[in-house]
Write a protein that holds these residues in place. Structure first.
Motif, PDB file in Angstrom:
ATOM      1  N   LYS A 125      10.377  -0.363  17.962  1.00  4.46           N
ATOM      2  CA  LYS A 125      11.122   0.316  19.012  1.00  4.46           C
ATOM      3  C   LYS A 125      10.237   1.285  19.789  1.00  4.46           C
ATOM      4  O   LYS A 125       9.482   2.062  19.210  1.00  4.46           O
ATOM      5  CB  LYS A 125      12.296   1.090  18.399  1.00  4.46           C
ATOM      6  N   ILE A 131       9.772   4.543  21.663  1.00  3.34           N
ATOM      7  CA  ILE A 131      10.484   5.827  21.684  1.00  3.34           C
ATOM      8  C   ILE A 131      10.611   6.354  23.104  1.00  3.34           C
ATOM      9  O   ILE A 131      11.678   6.800  23.524  1.00  3.34           O
ATOM     10  CB  ILE A 131       9.766   6.868  20.797  1.00  3.34           C
ATOM     11  N   SER A 132       9.509   6.317  23.854  1.00  7.76           N
ATOM     12  CA  SER A 132       9.574   6.805  25.229  1.00  7.76           C
ATOM     13  C   SER A 132       8.632   6.014  26.122  1.00  7.76           C
ATOM     14  O   SER A 132       7.621   5.471  25.661  1.00  7.76           O
ATOM     15  CB  SER A 132       9.250   8.306  25.302  1.00  7.76           C
ATOM     16  N   THR A 165      15.287   3.566  24.347  1.00 10.41           N
ATOM     17  CA  THR A 165      14.059   4.237  24.792  1.00 10.41           C
ATOM     18  C   THR A 165      14.378   5.336  25.801  1.00 10.41           C
ATOM     19  O   THR A 165      15.212   5.150  26.690  1.00 10.41           O
ATOM     20  CB  THR A 165      13.105   3.217  25.445  1.00 10.41           C
ATOM     21  N   GLN A 166      13.703   6.474  25.670  1.00 11.49           N
ATOM     22  CA  GLN A 166      13.783   7.529  26.674  1.00 11.49           C
ATOM     23  C   GLN A 166      12.812   7.195  27.799  1.00 11.49           C
ATOM     24  O   GLN A 166      11.608   7.090  27.563  1.00 11.49           O
ATOM     25  CB  GLN A 166      13.428   8.896  26.059  1.00 11.49           C
ATOM     26  N   ASN A 193      19.677   7.679  29.158  1.00  6.24           N
ATOM     27  CA  ASN A 193      18.299   7.704  28.655  1.00  6.24           C
ATOM     28  C   ASN A 193      17.243   7.680  29.754  1.00  6.24           C
ATOM     29  O   ASN A 193      16.048   7.652  29.467  1.00  6.24           O
ATOM     30  CB  ASN A 193      18.048   6.508  27.726  1.00  6.24           C
ATOM     31  N   CYS A 230       9.874  14.394  26.184  1.00  7.71           N
ATOM     32  CA  CYS A 230      10.015  13.268  25.258  1.00  7.71           C
ATOM     33  C   CYS A 230       8.830  13.057  24.325  1.00  7.71           C
ATOM     34  O   CYS A 230       8.876  12.177  23.459  1.00  7.71           O
ATOM     35  CB  CYS A 230      10.208  11.968  26.046  1.00  7.71           C
TER      36      CYS A 230
END
Length: 251
Positions: free
Chosen positions: A3, A5-6, A29-30, A50, A75
């Motif tokens: 995944k 994250i950002s 995801t951010q 997001n 983030c």
């Protein structure tokens, strides 16, 4: 990589950039989207909690550094940066102005350089990361009447290949996605220009564009977003320095 994250996506106010941002946001995801038109960015950001908008011109390195700094503050370092912003004009080579040549390279090629350089200054090279440039089939072959765009996109593919070698001993990979004509506002503008210059109908102009694709269709923005997700997967860990063709077999 698992995944993401950002992430930061340039040219996120419409078309492919918006599709990539929304797809990433929906997976948790951010995402920071950047572009010159803040109203368009805000409209995309309003579609998912997001997504955050930050006005920045990719031709301005300081602006991209500011965008990355803002992202890191909110983030943390991005695991994914997508250099998607692009622009194209058409003209016979003899009528290409020096200004048009410079502007096309500034947005498409220098914009990718600025985005990646600003990103690498804040990314954690000890953690899995991805740099992805949205190039074009114009980075893999030639097309008449768009010499500056072809030159810029060939440059993007070359930049990706060189940077991939430079970063190969880190956990960051660098790849390009090379779509054919995509069903986006940019293609709508191209169709309008063909109609204005030739007098043909909009339908015939679109048929002229899809003729390049052996599948006789425009690529969907969601297909580019899916390719980004693939490049972020653990299965793509060894995919590095590649120009991933998404064009129905044209290239």
């Amino acid at each position: 990589m698992g995944k993401v994250i950002s992430a930061l996506v340039t040219g996120g106010g419409s078309g492919v950039g918006a599709a990539i941002a929304l797809d990433l946001a929906q997976s948790g995801t951010q995402v920071t989207i950047t572009g010159r038109r803040f109203a368009a960015l805000k409209a995309i950001a309003a579609q998912h909690a997001n997504i955050q908008a930050f006005a920045a011109d990719v031709t301005d390195l300081a602006a991209m550094q500011a965008a990355l700094a803002d992202h890191v503050e909110r983030c943390g370092p991005p695991a994914l940066v997508v250099a998607n912003a692009g622009a194209a004009n058409s003209a016979p080579f003899g009528k290409v102005s020096a200004e048009n040549w410079a502007q096309t390279l500034a947005v498409n090629l220098t914009g990718t350089f600025n985005t990646f350089q600003a990103a690498l200054a804040v990314m954690d090279r000890a953690q899995p990361g991805r740099l992805v440039a949205v190039a074009s089939t114009a980075g893999l072959r030639g097309y008449g009447y768009v010499a500056p765009y072809c030159a810029a996109k060939h440059g993007v593919v070359g930049l990706v290949r060189a940077l991939a070698q430079e970063l190969a001993k880190t956990k960051i990979t660098v790849n390009a996605i090379c779509p054919g004509y995509i069903d986006t506002p940019m293609v709508d503008e191209t169709v309008a220009k063909i109609v204005a210059k030739t007098g043909m109908s909009a339908d015939d102009a679109r048929k002229q564009l899809v003729a390049h694709n052996p599948q006789k269709r425009l690529i969907l923005p969601t297909e580019i977003a899916a390719a980004v997700q693939y490049l972020c997967s653990t299965g793509a860990t060894s995919v590095n320095g590649q120009a991933l063709s998404i064009n129905g077999g044209e290239v």
